[in-house]
Design a protein around this motif. Structure first.
Motif, short mmCIF file in Angstrom:
data_model
loop_
_atom_site.label_atom_id
_atom_site.label_comp_id
_atom_site.label_asym_id
_atom_site.label_seq_id
_atom_site.Cartn_x
_atom_site.Cartn_y
_atom_site.Cartn_z
N ARG A 3 10.95 -7.17 -5.88
CA ARG A 3 9.52 -7.00 -5.79
C ARG A 3 9.18 -6.67 -4.34
NH1 ARG A 3 6.47 -8.47 -10.29
NH2 ARG A 3 7.88 -8.39 -12.05
N LEU A 4 8.65 -5.51 -4.13
CA LEU A 4 8.35 -5.04 -2.78
C LEU A 4 7.26 -5.89 -2.17
CD1 LEU A 4 8.70 -2.84 -0.60
CD2 LEU A 4 6.88 -1.59 -1.76
N LYS A 5 7.48 -6.33 -0.94
CA LYS A 5 6.48 -7.07 -0.19
C LYS A 5 5.77 -6.11 0.75
CE LYS A 5 8.73 -11.60 -0.31
NZ LYS A 5 9.24 -12.72 0.48
N LEU A 41 9.90 6.57 -8.37
CA LEU A 41 8.89 5.54 -8.59
C LEU A 41 7.52 5.93 -8.06
CD1 LEU A 41 10.80 2.23 -7.76
CD2 LEU A 41 10.56 3.41 -9.96
N GLY A 42 7.44 6.95 -7.21
CA GLY A 42 6.15 7.30 -6.66
C GLY A 42 6.26 8.32 -5.55
N ALA A 43 5.22 8.44 -4.76
CA ALA A 43 5.16 9.45 -3.71
C ALA A 43 4.36 8.91 -2.54
CB ALA A 43 4.52 10.73 -4.24
N ALA A 44 4.59 9.51 -1.38
CA ALA A 44 3.86 9.16 -0.16
C ALA A 44 3.76 10.41 0.70
CB ALA A 44 4.56 8.03 0.60
N SER A 45 2.83 10.40 1.64
CA SER A 45 2.67 11.53 2.54
C SER A 45 1.98 11.09 3.81
CB SER A 45 1.86 12.65 1.87
OG SER A 45 0.53 12.24 1.65
N TYR A 46 2.07 11.91 4.84
CA TYR A 46 1.26 11.69 6.03
C TYR A 46 0.71 13.02 6.52
CZ TYR A 46 5.26 13.15 8.98
OH TYR A 46 6.30 13.84 9.55
N THR A 64 4.88 2.73 -8.84
CA THR A 64 4.73 1.83 -9.98
C THR A 64 6.10 1.57 -10.58
OG1 THR A 64 2.54 2.71 -10.48
CG2 THR A 64 3.64 1.47 -12.22
N GLU A 65 6.40 0.31 -10.85
CA GLU A 65 7.67 -0.07 -11.48
C GLU A 65 7.41 -1.21 -12.45
OE1 GLU A 65 10.88 -2.13 -12.65
OE2 GLU A 65 9.73 -3.02 -11.02
N SER A 66 7.58 -0.93 -13.73
CA SER A 66 7.37 -1.95 -14.75
C SER A 66 5.99 -2.58 -14.58
CB SER A 66 8.49 -2.99 -14.67
OG SER A 66 8.39 -3.92 -15.72
N LYS A 67 5.93 -3.88 -14.34
CA LYS A 67 4.66 -4.57 -14.19
C LYS A 67 4.19 -4.64 -12.73
CE LYS A 67 5.43 -7.50 -18.25
NZ LYS A 67 5.51 -8.90 -18.74
N PHE A 68 4.94 -4.04 -11.85
CA PHE A 68 4.61 -4.09 -10.41
C PHE A 68 4.06 -2.75 -9.96
CE2 PHE A 68 5.93 -3.40 -5.97
CZ PHE A 68 5.21 -4.41 -5.37
N SER A 69 2.99 -2.79 -9.19
CA SER A 69 2.43 -1.57 -8.61
C SER A 69 2.04 -1.82 -7.16
CB SER A 69 1.19 -1.11 -9.40
OG SER A 69 0.17 -2.08 -9.33
N ASN A 90 -5.14 -0.47 4.37
CA ASN A 90 -5.60 -1.10 3.14
C ASN A 90 -4.53 -0.91 2.07
OD1 ASN A 90 -8.63 -1.77 3.70
ND2 ASN A 90 -8.36 0.33 4.42
N GLY A 91 -4.36 -1.92 1.23
CA GLY A 91 -3.37 -1.83 0.18
C GLY A 91 -3.81 -2.54 -1.08
N VAL A 92 -3.14 -2.19 -2.17
CA VAL A 92 -3.34 -2.87 -3.44
C VAL A 92 -1.96 -3.19 -3.99
CG1 VAL A 92 -4.31 -2.79 -5.76
CG2 VAL A 92 -5.50 -1.65 -3.87
N VAL A 93 -1.68 -4.46 -4.20
CA VAL A 93 -0.38 -4.91 -4.70
C VAL A 93 -0.60 -5.57 -6.06
CG1 VAL A 93 1.66 -6.31 -4.24
CG2 VAL A 93 0.42 -5.29 -2.33
N SER A 94 -0.14 -4.90 -7.09
CA SER A 94 -0.31 -5.40 -8.47
C SER A 94 -1.76 -5.81 -8.73
CB SER A 94 0.65 -6.55 -8.73
OG SER A 94 1.99 -6.07 -8.71
#
Length: 278
Positions: A3-5, A41-46, A64-69, A90-94
């Motif tokens: 689970r990514l922190k 699992l996803g993408a990122a950019s700058y 996104t991975e299973s129940k974790f986002s 700013n972030g949103v974790v699950s």
């Protein structure tokens, strides 16, 4: 499943400092793919924008991975020597929102940190040090700046991490032999540096970048994540150097990709360094 922190990191105004010549950052947007165990699992950019006497560096990502986002957005202002000026993350974790901001105190020697998570507000202060990089998990902007600092070969360098209420940890760079890759089908020479974050229970970031410091790939072997520039592929993936303090690397599959592992212990408190003078 690991689970990514979320590592939200921020910095505020840094006084002008004397550095080795720093390559100018080219304006534009660069996109990356986030992989784990060969799965997208996803993408990122700058995006880099020029501004008077500074750069504006914005980045964002989502996975996104299973129940974790996990998703983040990050805006940094850095001067032309790549000193951090301000940041807003700013972030949103699950589904849970978190934020991290920083401003310099009246003395200019410390950062005032403000953290919002789990419905709670926290504040803290940390020293301002030269060669400090703001890192957010899976943020290619932070890895790109880390590569830029590695090219300076500084005696001391730091990462600002918001674990708990935010703290600094040292980072040690270990240059590795150059390797080869292909970018948009064309062969490219690739510089390779291993970065050990923290002096105890270190986590490592394997940085692959151009001779101008443009990030091509960042690998997190303890977490089994890869952040890879779109259109880039290593010709032969080098074996990572032995992790600090005798930690064993995660097992590899037949394609040379690390297999799924468990989260590693996070870095501890760093040694303190006198911040730059105003």
């Amino acid at each position: 499943m690991n689970r990514l922190k979320l590592f939200l990191c921020a910095a505020a105004l840094i006084a002008p400092a004397s550095f080795a010549q720093t390559a100018a950052l080219a304006p534009g947007t660069v996109s990356y793919t986030i992989l784990q165990d060969g799965k997208n699992l996803g993408a990122a950019s700058y995006t880099i924008q020029n501004a008077p006497n500074k750069y504006i560096l914005t980045s964002n990502g989502k996975m996104t991975e299973s129940k974790f986002s996990y998703a983040f957005s990050n805006t940094q202002k850095i001067d032309t020597s790549l000193n951090l000026i301000t940041a807003q993350l700013n972030g949103v974790v699950s589904g849970k929102a978190v934020s991290f901001t920083a401003t310099s105190d009246p003395t200019g020697r410390q950062f005032k940190l403000n953290i919002s998570a789990n419905g709670q507000q926290q504040t803290n202060a940390v020293d301002r040090d030269l060669n400090t990089v703001m890192l957010t998990d899976l943020d290619p902007a932070g890895y790109m700046l880390l590569a830029q600092v590695a090219m300076r070969t500084p005696a001391n360098s730091w990462v600002l991490i918001p674990k708990e209420n935010g703290f600094l940890v040292p980072v040690k760079f270990s240059p590795q032999p150059d390797t080869q890759g292909r970018l948009n089908g064309q062969p490219v020479s690739v510089r390779y540096t291993s970065a050990a974050v923290s002096s105890q229970n270190a986590i490592t970031i394997e940085l692959f970048y151009s001779h101008e410091g443009k990030l091509l790939e960042a690998d997190l072997p303890e977490q089994n994540f890869y952040v890879i520039r779109d259109g880039f592929k290593l010709t032969n993936r080098p074996k990572p150097p032995a992790p600090p303090h005798g930690q064993a690397p995660p097992p590899q599959d037949q394609q040379g990709q690390p297999q799924q592992g468990q989260p590693q212990q996070q870095p501890g408190q760093p040694q303190q360094q006198q911040p730059p003078q105003q």
